[in-house]
Design an enzyme around this catalytic site. Structure first.
Site, short mmCIF file in Angstrom:
data_model
loop_
_atom_site.label_atom_id
_atom_site.label_comp_id
_atom_site.label_asym_id
_atom_site.label_seq_id
_atom_site.Cartn_x
_atom_site.Cartn_y
_atom_site.Cartn_z
N GLY A 1 0.64 -0.61 -0.02
CA GLY A 1 0.18 0.14 -0.27
C GLY A 1 0.76 1.86 -0.17
O GLY A 1 0.02 2.52 -0.42
N GLU B 1 -3.25 13.63 3.75
CA GLU B 1 -1.97 13.97 2.79
C GLU B 1 -1.83 13.71 1.41
O GLU B 1 -1.23 13.29 0.84
CB GLU B 1 -1.22 12.51 3.93
CG GLU B 1 -0.97 12.68 5.05
CD GLU B 1 -0.58 12.13 5.89
OE1 GLU B 1 0.70 12.44 7.00
OE2 GLU B 1 0.11 11.12 4.81
N CYS C 1 8.50 14.66 3.78
CA CYS C 1 8.50 13.76 3.56
C CYS C 1 7.95 13.35 1.89
O CYS C 1 9.24 13.68 1.41
CB CYS C 1 8.52 12.58 3.92
SG CYS C 1 8.60 11.95 5.45
N CYS D 1 8.64 10.47 10.66
CA CYS D 1 8.94 10.09 9.24
C CYS D 1 9.58 11.05 9.15
O CYS D 1 10.80 10.83 8.33
CB CYS D 1 8.06 9.48 7.92
SG CYS D 1 7.07 10.08 7.82
#
Length: 627
Positions: free
Chosen positions: A177, A290, A308, A389
């Site tokens: 995913g 997002e 990110c 992250c």
């Protein structure tokens, strides 16, 4: 070591990247940030991972596991950053714990597969198992290229072998995913020469978009399982996922000679940049998922613009630059590096933005220095997040940043990003001196050169369009150069200098009128830097919603890298009766405010002086002081 010390090592393409052993950043904007990263941020990230238990997951019983299902990936990103950073040794106890945790068949994940946990690969939509492998493999590649094949690289290869056996022909016919493993497998193939890894990456790219995953609440576009990569016309869905997948597709296209696949990604990049990218280079305008919004849906106050996603955008642009040699890809990388990647970490390297808004309406709240922030869109930089992250992604990007500065080909050397640097490759040694981006002068001195003609190429940024950039050759001859690439071809001698003067004066930027959220506003850009108004620079404790600027007067340089724009401040920040925010267009009352110079600061520096409000896009006034 036998392997180039580069984050990306294509076997073919227009340009050859220069490695961390060939390019050294010696001073200036990026040297300061890399120093903070190496001396503060890497330790900060490791300390937090120990505190929140993510490092301990590799030695903990199931019931003691902590963190989200993808927490392993952040450990791997930190190890990658440490591998690229030459002042660091990858911590052996952490690597040994990871190696001991790995199953005999190569499977490695702390959230799945053990008694009391969900079975392996039972949740490919959200489990992130292959995503975590991707970051593990990237860390292993970094070790191979900087130190040789140590234990971390062996762990990564065993995991990659397991993936090929499990998801290859005759295995599980699905994808993760969250794309990321694709580009990691290609890089491992490049580092080891093992064709299986490239074949598996190509298989994952070709499987994407054929509805192999369950339909999520956000729709299949969320994880790019709606349309095959070759048929897509724009990047869509979750921004980080989309950009990682595109980077992996470019890697596969380059290594397999698939020009059609490469052309498809270039087209997606073009439309995304033209319609779905913020002025800062940020991507992703939806908080809920997002994700990218529709074309021209770029609200500044609701910009998600995840850090990110910026890192992934730079990764994609760099790969496209290497494949095609076209400077437009370096242009976007520069914009994104200076205005998103550099914005995320605080000046002290101990807190970070996850999301990067372009308009903060309320003063933020300082987070506790010893608490995890539960929200990605925290109002100020936070020391750590429940989903962290971004800090580790910034850390690895700054560690490998010299690898994004320059390239070479059979004709010579190309400079794509400007910083004080020493470059040594193929009998050529160059010394780059500049105060960029504060100053537009870039001087390149030739310290060593072969005894035959070669070409030095310098990128002329697209932001210089409409102004005059000048190049001075070693004979003192000047010429104007247009955005794109400027070249000097000659038989160089040691001591020769080439000077590039870029017009970094501040200028007004107007948005495309189809971007409804910022129609009627302007922004200021100086060189590659986007500027913003911040409330700490306004008198009387006012917020930035009181600011109106006059674009008929050019903005001017102020002290300490600030810009001063003509404008005024409304009385109390309101131009209409407070009981109703609308009125007839032809009866708008004059702004009862004060004419003044509005101080603007580089966007990357905002929120370093305490809680504040901020905006990039500024409403305008006419000469009568009306909206």
């Amino acid at each position: 070591m036998g392997s180039p010390v580069v984050p990306v090592a294509p076997s073919r393409g227009r340009l050859r990247p220069l490695g961390l052993d060939e390019v050294r950043i010696t001073g200036g904007f990026w040297a300061r940030r890399r120093h903070v990263n190496a001396t503060v941020s890497l330790d900060h990230c490791r300390d937090w991972m120990e505190r929140v238990g993510w490092l301990g997951n590799f030695a903990s019983p199931v019931e003691a596991r902590r963190g989200r299902e993808f927490a392993d990936s952040d450990v791997y990103k930190l190890l990658e950053a440490m591998s690229w950073e030459d002042a660091y040794d990858v911590p052996d106890p952490v690597v040994q714990a990871i190696a001991s945790f790995q199953e005999p068949d190569g499977y490695l994940n702390t959230a799945f597969g053990r008694p009391g946990q969900q079975p392996r690969y039972s949740d490919l939509e959200w489990g992130h198992e292959l995503y975590c492998y991707g970051h593990l493999i990237q860390a292993g590649v970094a070790q191979i290229r900087t130190q040789g094949e140590g234990e971390l690289a062996k762990v990564a290869r065993r995991a990659a072998d397991h993936v090929c056996a499990t998801f290859g022909p005759g295995g599980i016919e699905s994808v993760c995913g969250h794309p990321e493993i694709e580009t990691a497998l290609v890089e491992l193939a490049r580092a080891t020469g093992d064709q299986r890894y490239l074949d598996q990456a190509a298989l994952f790219v070709d499987r994407r978009g054929h509805r192999t995953l369950a339909d999520p609440e956000f729709g299949r576009a969320y994880y790019q399982d709606d349309i095959p990569v070759r048929q897509a016309t724009v990047l869509r869905g979750h921004a980080v996922r989309a950009l990682y997948l595109a980077a992996g597709a470019v890697d596969v296209a380059v290594e397999t000679g698939d020009d059609d696949l490469l052309a498809a990604v270039v087209h997606q990049w073009e439309r995304t940049v033209a319609r779905r990218t913020y002025l800062t280079g940020g991507m992703g305008s939806h908080h809920r998922d997002e994700s990218f919004g529709d074309d021209f849906v770029l609200p500044p106050d609701r910009a998600y613009s995840e850090t990110c996603a910026a890192v992934a955008s730079v990764m994609l642009s760099w790969r496209l630059l290497l494949a095609t040699g076209e400077p437009r890809f370096a242009d976007l990388a520069e914009r994104t590096l200076f205005n998103v990647v550099a914005t995320s970490p605080a000046e002290d390297g101990r807190s970070f933005f996850y999301a990067n808004t372009l308009h903060r309406r309320r003063r933020g709240t300082l987070p506790a220095p010893d608490a995890v922030s539960p929200r990605a869109e925290s109002s100020l930089r936070a020391p750590w997040f429940a989903v962290s992250c971004c800090p580790t992604n910034v850390a690895r990007t700054l560690a490998l940043l010299p690898g994004y500065l320059a390239t070479a080909d059979d004709r010579g050397v190309q400079l794509h990003q400007y910083a004080d640097a020493e470059i040594t490759t193929g009998g050529i040694a160059l010394r780059v001196s500049t105060a960029y981006p504060s100053d537009g002068r870039v001087t390149v001195r030739v310290d060593r050169t072969p005894d035959h003609p070669w070409t030095l190429s310098l990128r002329i940024p697209a932001w210089a369009r409409g102004a005059t950039a000048r190049l001075t050759d070693p004979d003192g001859a000047h010429r104007a150069v247009a955005p794109g690439t400027a070249e000097v071809t000659r038989r160089f001698r040691p001591g020769d200098e080439i000077r590039l003067d870029l017009p970094v004066a501040p200028r007004w930027i107007a948005p495309d009128p189809r971007i409804d959220a910022v129609r009627g506003t302007v922004a200021v850009q100086r060189g590659p830097l986007v500027y913003c108004a911040e409330s700490v620079d306004l008198p009387g404790g006012r917020d930035v919603d009181a600011v109106r600027v006059d674009p008929s007067a050019e903005p001017a340089d102020g002290p300490d890298d600030t810009v001063v724009a003509a404008g005024d401040l409304t009385a109390g920040g309101e131009s209409h009766d407070a009981s109703w925010p609308y009125g007839p267009a032809d009866l708008a009352p004059p702004l009862a405010g004060e004419r003044s110079g509005i101080v603007l600061v580089p966007y990357h520096s905002w929120a370093n002086r305490g809680p504040s409000t901020m905006r990039v896009w500024l409403p305008t006034t006419d000469a009568r002081g009306r909206s």
